[in-house]
Write a protein that holds these residues in place. Structure first.
Motif, PDB file in Angstrom:
ATOM      1  N   ASP A 119     -61.874  -0.547 -29.749  1.00 40.03           N
ATOM      2  CA  ASP A 119     -63.272  -0.608 -30.149  1.00 40.03           C
ATOM      3  C   ASP A 119     -63.379  -1.211 -31.545  1.00 40.03           C
ATOM      4  O   ASP A 119     -62.635  -0.861 -32.450  1.00 40.03           O
ATOM      5  CB  ASP A 119     -63.925   0.777 -30.114  1.00 40.03           C
ATOM      6  N   GLU A 121     -66.197  -2.758 -34.675  1.00 40.11           N
ATOM      7  CA  GLU A 121     -67.550  -2.863 -35.194  1.00 40.11           C
ATOM      8  C   GLU A 121     -67.633  -4.107 -36.061  1.00 40.11           C
ATOM      9  O   GLU A 121     -66.826  -4.295 -36.976  1.00 40.11           O
ATOM     10  CB  GLU A 121     -67.927  -1.634 -36.019  1.00 40.11           C
ATOM     11  N   LYS A 125     -72.711  -4.393 -34.956  1.00 42.77           N
ATOM     12  CA  LYS A 125     -72.645  -4.278 -33.502  1.00 42.77           C
ATOM     13  C   LYS A 125     -71.298  -3.700 -33.079  1.00 42.77           C
ATOM     14  O   LYS A 125     -70.276  -3.964 -33.710  1.00 42.77           O
ATOM     15  CB  LYS A 125     -72.860  -5.645 -32.845  1.00 42.77           C
ATOM     16  N   GLU A 126     -71.309  -2.912 -32.011  1.00 45.59           N
ATOM     17  CA  GLU A 126     -70.090  -2.294 -31.513  1.00 45.59           C
ATOM     18  C   GLU A 126     -69.591  -3.034 -30.270  1.00 45.59           C
ATOM     19  O   GLU A 126     -70.359  -3.296 -29.339  1.00 45.59           O
ATOM     20  CB  GLU A 126     -70.340  -0.822 -31.183  1.00 45.59           C
ATOM     21  N   GLY A 258     -69.320   0.725 -26.745  1.00 44.98           N
ATOM     22  CA  GLY A 258     -69.391  -0.659 -27.194  1.00 44.98           C
ATOM     23  C   GLY A 258     -69.595  -1.633 -26.046  1.00 44.98           C
ATOM     24  O   GLY A 258     -69.379  -1.305 -24.873  1.00 44.98           O
TER      25      GLY A 258
END
Length: 294
Positions: A119, A121, A125-126, A258
């Motif tokens: 994941d 960032e 935004k993820e 995400g």
């Protein structure tokens, strides 16, 4: 005879159960050589020696990290050790830069399925990057050394350099360009003008068959033993502690939050945004645009 067969059956069951429940934890210290800012200051009078020193110190702190790898026979999670954030630090910017320098998020590897999930960032935004594990053609060497009491063997491989990993930037040889700028009267120097990304990087790894798992830090894997050290010429990741079969087990599973994208899609998004940022920064007097591969 029946008693002996029964004991052998119990022993076999115990061994299988132990392998199923096997789990380990390894602590890694990651250090990357900080870039030099002399060339940047020489071409831009707006950057004072004090500013240069502050930038280098902040960069050094961001390039020294501690990671925890929890692993079993088939999967692992690799995550940066959480630290208290210093007052005044910009959370969003710090997270973004951390993800561009090997940190940020949880890196999950499934060596049985040969896939990974991490994941990230970026720009608020993820993303959830899901892709196949990179296949490195490791060359097994005869050279050995000890790391933390474990006998380790050397292995080398050549891999493609990621354009979205800041640690892959190498200083350019700007002697000829500097002369051309002096002749033309140019004085401003953007940060990215001093650096470039090589197409390939040679990686040296040290693994121990004494811990027979196909795992390692970051996206490194594929050796007959746990990888305890990785050196790509600029970044060194070294194991400082190992704990096997601790009483408290860690849940090893991928992140779920995400937008799901491939590694290629994520890289293209990052490069596009950073090129936009760089174009916006070109007109500024600071000349300190963020570096990013073309």
């Amino acid at each position: 005879m029946k008693k002996l067969s029964y004991l052998l059956l119990i022993f076999a069951f115990t061994q299988v159960h132990a392998q199923k429940d096997f789990q380990g934890m390894a602590v890694y210290e990651s250090k990357t050589q900080a870039p030099k800012f002399e060339g940047m200051r020489a071409g831009n009078r707006d950057i004072t020696p004090e500013m240069q020193k502050s930038m280098e110190e902040r960069m050094k702190q961001m390039l020294e990290k501690t990671f925890i790898l929890n692993f079993d026979k088939t999967a692992s999670i690799y995550k940066e050790e959480e630290k208290l954030e210093a007052p005044g630090q910009q959370g969003g910017f710090r997270v973004m830069m951390s993800s561009m320098m090997g940190g940020g998020g949880t890196f999950y590897k499934d060596v049985k399925a040969k896939s990974y999930t991490v994941d990230k960032e970026f720009m608020g935004k993820e993303f959830l990057v899901v892709d196949s594990l990179p296949k490195l053609n490791w060359k097994l060497e005869q050279e050995t050394k000890q790391i933390g009491g474990y006998n380790c063997f050397k292995a080398t491989a050549v891999k493609e350099a990621s354009k979205t990993d800041f640690r892959n930037f190498r200083p350019k040889n700007n002697d000829k360009k500097d002369e051309a700028k002096k002749t033309s009267g140019e004085t401003k120097t953007n940060f990215e003008d001093n650096f470039e990304i090589p197409k390939e990087i040679t990686v040296t790894a040290w693994y121990t068959p004494e811990i027979p798992v196909n795992q390692g830090p970051e996206n490194y894997w594929g050796l007959p033993g746990l990888i305890l050290e990785v050196n790509d010429g600029k970044t060194v990741i070294l194991c400082s502690k190992i704990v096997l079969n601790a009483k408290e087990k860690v849940e090893i599973k991928p992140a779920k939050k995400g937008k799901v994208v491939s590694q290629k899609e994520y890289d293209e998004t990052v490069i596009k945004k950073m090129e936009e940022f760089r174009e916006m920064s070109r007109g500024r007097t600071s000349g300190a645009a963020m570096p990013m591969g073309r």
